[in-house]
Design a protein around this motif. Sequence first.
Motif, PDB file in Angstrom:
ATOM      1  N   GLY A   1       0.813  -1.209   0.000  1.00  0.00           N
ATOM      2  CA  GLY A   1       0.000   0.000   0.000  1.00  0.00           C
ATOM      3  C   GLY A   1       0.850   1.264   0.000  1.00  0.00           C
ATOM      4  N   ILE A   2       1.967   1.245   0.721  1.00  0.00           N
ATOM      5  CA  ILE A   2       2.864   2.410   0.733  1.00  0.00           C
ATOM      6  C   ILE A   2       3.444   2.644  -0.664  1.00  0.00           C
ATOM      7  CG2 ILE A   2       5.040   3.296   1.644  1.00  0.00           C
ATOM      8  CD1 ILE A   2       4.410   1.872   4.258  1.00  0.00           C
ATOM      9  N   LEU A   3       3.881   1.565  -1.323  1.00  0.00           N
ATOM     10  CA  LEU A   3       4.435   1.708  -2.675  1.00  0.00           C
ATOM     11  C   LEU A   3       3.371   2.214  -3.651  1.00  0.00           C
ATOM     12  CD1 LEU A   3       6.630  -1.525  -2.914  1.00  0.00           C
ATOM     13  CD2 LEU A   3       7.374   0.818  -2.441  1.00  0.00           C
ATOM     14  N   LEU A   4       2.160   1.679  -3.553  1.00  0.00           N
ATOM     15  CA  LEU A   4       1.093   2.133  -4.448  1.00  0.00           C
ATOM     16  C   LEU A   4       0.711   3.584  -4.175  1.00  0.00           C
ATOM     17  CD1 LEU A   4      -1.191  -1.036  -4.400  1.00  0.00           C
ATOM     18  CD2 LEU A   4       0.112  -0.181  -6.353  1.00  0.00           C
ATOM     19  N   ALA A   5       0.684   3.971  -2.912  1.00  0.00           N
ATOM     20  CA  ALA A   5       0.358   5.366  -2.580  1.00  0.00           C
ATOM     21  C   ALA A   5       1.421   6.312  -3.121  1.00  0.00           C
ATOM     22  CB  ALA A   5       0.222   5.516  -1.063  1.00  0.00           C
ATOM     23  N   LEU A   6       2.690   5.937  -2.972  1.00  0.00           N
ATOM     24  CA  LEU A   6       3.759   6.769  -3.530  1.00  0.00           C
ATOM     25  C   LEU A   6       3.671   6.818  -5.058  1.00  0.00           C
ATOM     26  CD1 LEU A   6       6.781   5.688  -1.291  1.00  0.00           C
ATOM     27  CD2 LEU A   6       5.398   7.766  -1.131  1.00  0.00           C
TER      28      LEU A   6
END
Length: 331
Positions: A102-107
Amino acid sequence: MTEPAGVSLTESILLTARSGPAGRSGPPAPAERVLPLRRPGRWVATVLVLVLASQAAHGLLTNPFYQWDRFAYWVTRPVILDGLFVTLQVAAYSAVLGLLGGILLALGRLSGSPVLRTVSWTYIWLLRSVPMIVVLLFLYNLSALYPTLSLGVPFGPALVTFDESKLATDMAVAVVGLSLVEAAYAAEVVRAGLLSVDQGQHEAAAALGLPRRYQFARIVFPQALRSIVPSYVNQLIGLVKATSLVFYVSLLDLFGSVQSLGATYPGDVVPLLLVATAWYVVLTSVVSVVQFYVERYYARGALRTMPPTPLQRARAGLRELRARFLKETAR
């Protein structure tokens, strides 16, 4: 009424209210004190709720249909505890991998690259649109579509080849499936938290000449966690309950163990369902307790006074009861 020299109309009204009738000063007499507002509707609602709650509890405890003796027999049986351990494993792995994804997708959605934004948005849109059970069943039957997986030169020869049937164990399918779906939901939670950080924090960090990675890890993300934690804990609670779907990919978690035992012992279906319910309530309650302390930790720089812990509230309540008891005893 004539006003004193140098005293406004408002001040004279306040002086009259303080002095009371006939210019009497001092505290008001008991008959002049303000009485609390009566709320009969609140009392009626309270009594009604207490009556309904007591009736529900009485029916739950005395109805022989629930078979509480069988519930006590099954609740700590090894087969149930083994399924509970599998549920904990799947939930823990999926929560960590889902948050990282989720962090990678949000970034990616906040990136300046149109390709990263488009790919991230498409992934989130697609995985949030497909039911989780469909994702799990698709991964469970993936070996029929791709018997082997390989790494190598794009559109060229394969350098390393893997047998998909050996890699796709029941645990791996369950964790990967839940993580893929969880990452899509976690991405929006993380993105909302990052957007909640004041733009001045980004500008101040950039003005100090800090590297972008350091800005994100030490300044932006810790502040975003104040908004991320409450929403993501709701996701974790949903994830714990969603682990019951891994039964359909042949993994015997808590719900799968209960289902299997219910088929073997048809007369114990209801107490077995109560066992599963009780353990899910325990798991979600533990997650809620962890949420409270994590929120309290990250609120240190935002609140002047930290919210009391349940232990501190209990101590304060005991001190208050003791003070009242000593006061009544002194009389």
